[in-house]
Every structure is written in structure tokens, then in C-alpha cells.
Design an enzyme around this catalytic site. Structure first.
Site, PDB file in Angstrom:
ATOM      1  N   GLU A 158       0.840  -1.204   0.000  1.00  0.00           N
ATOM      2  CA  GLU A 158       0.000   0.000   0.000  1.00  0.00           C
ATOM      3  C   GLU A 158       0.866   1.241   0.000  1.00  0.00           C
ATOM      4  O   GLU A 158       0.555   2.237  -0.665  1.00  0.00           O
ATOM      5  CB  GLU A 158      -0.918  -0.006   1.228  1.00  0.00           C
ATOM      6  CG  GLU A 158      -1.959   1.110   1.251  1.00  0.00           C
ATOM      7  CD  GLU A 158      -1.516   2.377   1.979  1.00  0.00           C
ATOM      8  OE1 GLU A 158      -2.316   3.325   2.052  1.00  0.00           O
ATOM      9  OE2 GLU A 158      -0.365   2.427   2.474  1.00  0.00           O
ATOM     10  N   GLU A 159       1.962   1.178   0.745  1.00  0.00           N
ATOM     11  CA  GLU A 159       2.814   2.354   0.892  1.00  0.00           C
ATOM     12  C   GLU A 159       3.540   2.719  -0.405  1.00  0.00           C
ATOM     13  O   GLU A 159       4.093   3.816  -0.515  1.00  0.00           O
ATOM     14  CB  GLU A 159       3.826   2.124   2.015  1.00  0.00           C
ATOM     15  CG  GLU A 159       3.216   1.921   3.401  1.00  0.00           C
ATOM     16  CD  GLU A 159       2.580   3.164   3.979  1.00  0.00           C
ATOM     17  OE1 GLU A 159       2.548   4.204   3.301  1.00  0.00           O
ATOM     18  OE2 GLU A 159       2.114   3.096   5.140  1.00  0.00           O
ATOM     19  N   ASP A 187      -7.426   1.838   8.175  1.00  0.00           N
ATOM     20  CA  ASP A 187      -6.032   2.218   7.995  1.00  0.00           C
ATOM     21  C   ASP A 187      -5.696   3.304   9.007  1.00  0.00           C
ATOM     22  O   ASP A 187      -6.162   4.439   8.884  1.00  0.00           O
ATOM     23  CB  ASP A 187      -5.853   2.724   6.554  1.00  0.00           C
ATOM     24  CG  ASP A 187      -4.412   3.006   6.185  1.00  0.00           C
ATOM     25  OD1 ASP A 187      -3.542   2.963   7.076  1.00  0.00           O
ATOM     26  OD2 ASP A 187      -4.155   3.279   4.998  1.00  0.00           O
TER      27      ASP A 187
END
Length: 309
Positions: A158-159, A187
């Protein structure tokens, strides 16, 4: 959580629900905050043993996947690990389906499991990851039998730009996408100077309003005011929204600064970031607000028991 500016809109607790549903007793079990904290300690230990992080392509990430998968397998979930490649390195999504419920009518919940390379990523996003895990395990331990299909996901990379969740959605057939009736994303749910933000349904696919109201209803029921946040493409719900799947979720704040009005409403420190350790090495188990972690995990359970029952 991928860095991007967000905007917030104040909504008083229960303002959108009307009737008695906004203050109804919360559905679902109470998720133990002590268990959540023990899980976060485990993720910290994994990071510490693997170079200090749990980032895409690093051994700490795969160790995190394997640890969560082992607990889900023991609880009777049907799990699979989906692989993809980013920056020439293999990454992984973990998908877990409960064994009962309508497979053509699925409620899906997820959050990213990877950290940045700078640190262990305990708030971002160990908090969402362990909360999803404990809610999934509570389905088994309480004997809950949802009428709808129930699917949990832990996303990779995701990052690096929402890679894992986007890969998953793009890999689905049109029929399989149509079976997912809602996606809820979690999140950063234990920020040390927390806000209580609920994903706004504005501009999102039809059906998102119900998800927004279910989560607002939980917080209203426990007397915690919320604000709507327009998360945009900041986290893993984005691929689902692009596929016209209703989306929702919660968020306790990242690099944004808490205002005086927010501090008066929620406590904490005005003029300071919701998470001063966002994307830094100090995002450790010391970087958690236990109350926010507890409330958001219970909100996830409430959503599952409300939407899937």
C-alpha cells in the site's frame, strides 16, 4: 497510509441517521484491547527481528503475513496468499473467507499490512491489521453465523501506491466483483493524538451512505462525536470505489494537525499532528492510543455484525 492531503467535514454524532437507529445498542462483541495490544507487540517483534520494518519485499512483511495466516487457518478460515510484483520484488495479499454465508453477497473488510521502510508501522497500519484479525477471530469464537459472505484482506505494498489492493480488484472477473456488495477499509485506527473520522459517502458509489451511517451509528451509540473525512485515493478502498463497490471505513488521523475545536471535542493536544510518528522510525508500540484502538476495533465488529447478519 499513502501520503495525501485530506479534508474533513464536521458531522455531529448521529446527525445523518435520524430515528432510533443512531443510538441503538452496538451490535457485535467487545474486542479486547489487551489482545489487540499483544498482537501489536507481535508485529513489533517481527519488525525488530527483521531489520526494523515490515515493508514490501522485506522479510518482516512476509513474516507478518505468515503469522496472521496461521491464526486464521487455526480458526477455520479459508485463506489464500495472492502474489504480485512491484519494483521487481514479489509482494503478497492475504485473503480470508469465512466458511458460511452467501458467497454471492459478500461483505469485505481490509487494511494494509505493510509498513514504510523507515520503521515498524505499528499505527500505520498494524492497528487496522490486528483489529481486523481479532474481529475475524471473534466470528469463530462467538459462533456468529452471517447470512452474507464474509471476507477479510490484508494488503501488500500500500505504501508504494495501493499496489496490492489494486492488483486484487483488477484480478477479479466482472462476476466476482459483482459479488462484493461492500468494502470497508481500516487504515490507522490508534493514532496517539486521535481523531474519530468516518469515511464520507459523498462522491462514492451508491450504497456507501449505508456504510457511513452504520459506523456513525456505532460511535453515536457510545457517545463519541465523529467527523466525516474525504479520503479520496489515499488508501486501499480506492480500487473498490473505482469498481463501483460501496466503500466505508474509519481513520484516526495521520500528519494532519488537530485543531482547538477537535481537541475540545476529543481530547488530546491542539496544534499537534494526530500522529507525530507518521512514516517514521518512532511508529512503535509506544505510538498508540489504546482508547482509540479499542473503540475502532469495536466499530469494526459492529459493522460486521450489522451488515453481514
Amino acid at each position: 497510509m499513502k501520503l495525501r492531503t485530506i479534508s474533513v467535514v464536521l458531522v455531529t454524532a448521529g446527525a445523518l441517521l435520524g430515528s432510533g437507529s443512531a443510538t441503538a445498542a452496538p451490535a457485535g462483541p467487545d474486542i479486547s484491547v489487551a489482545t489487540l495490544q499483544a498482537d501489536l507487540n507481535q508485529l513489533q517483534s517481527i519488525a525488530t527481528a527483521n531489520g526494523g520494518n515490515r515493508a514490501h519485499g522485506r522479510p518482516g512483511y512476509l513474516a507478518s503475513v505468515n503469522w496472521i495466516k496461521s491464526k486464521l487457518d487455526a480458526a477455520g478460515y479459508t485463506t489464500r496468499v495472492q502474489s504480485f510484483t512491484r519494483n521487481g520484488v514479489v509482494g503478497y495479499n492475504l485473503i480470508a473467507d469465512w466458511t458460511t454465508g452467501d458467497a454471492n453477497n459478500v461483505i469485505m473488510l481490509g487494511g494494509h499490512l505493510d509498513s514504510v521502510t523507515a520503521g515498524p508501522g505499528i499505527n500505520d497500519n498494524g492497528t487496522g491489521s490486528v483489529s481486523l484479525l481479532e474481529v475475524a477471530l471473534a466470528v469463530r469464537s462467538t459462533g456468529f453465523r452471517p447470512s452474507k459472505g464474509l471476507r477479510f484482506a490484508w494488503w501488500g505494498a500500500e505504501e508504494l501506491g495501493l499496489v496490492g489492493s489494486t492488483y486484487y480488484v483488477n484480478s477479479l472477473s466482472t462476476t466476482d466483483r459483482s459479488r462484493i456488495r461492500a468494502y470497508l477499509n481500516f487504515d490507522m485506527t490508534g493514532s496517539p493524538n486521535p481523531g474519530y473520522f468516518v469515511y464520507s459517502a459523498s462522491g462514492q458509489p451508491t450504497g456507501s451512505t449505508e456504510l457511513q451511517q452504520v459506523i456513525q451509528g456505532y460511535f453515536s451509540g457510545i457517545g463519541v462525536p465523529t467527523e466525516l473525512t474525504s479520503v479520496g485515493g489515499r488508501s486501499d478502498h480506492a480500487a473498490f470505489a473505482r469498481a463501483s463497490i460501496p466503500v466505508g471505513g474509519t481513520f484516526t488521523g495521520a500528519e494532519g494537525i488537530k485543531t482547538s475545536a477537535q481537541a475540545q471535542k476529543w481530547g488530546g493536544t491542539a496544534g499537534q499532528a494526530f500522529d507525530r510518528c507518521y512514516h517514521r522510525s518512532c511508529d512503535t508500540t509506544a505510538n498508540i492510543n489504546a482508547t482509540a484502538l479499542d473503540r475502532n476495533a469495536d466499530a469494526i465488529a459492529h459493522a460486521v455484525w450489522t451488515l453481514a447478519a
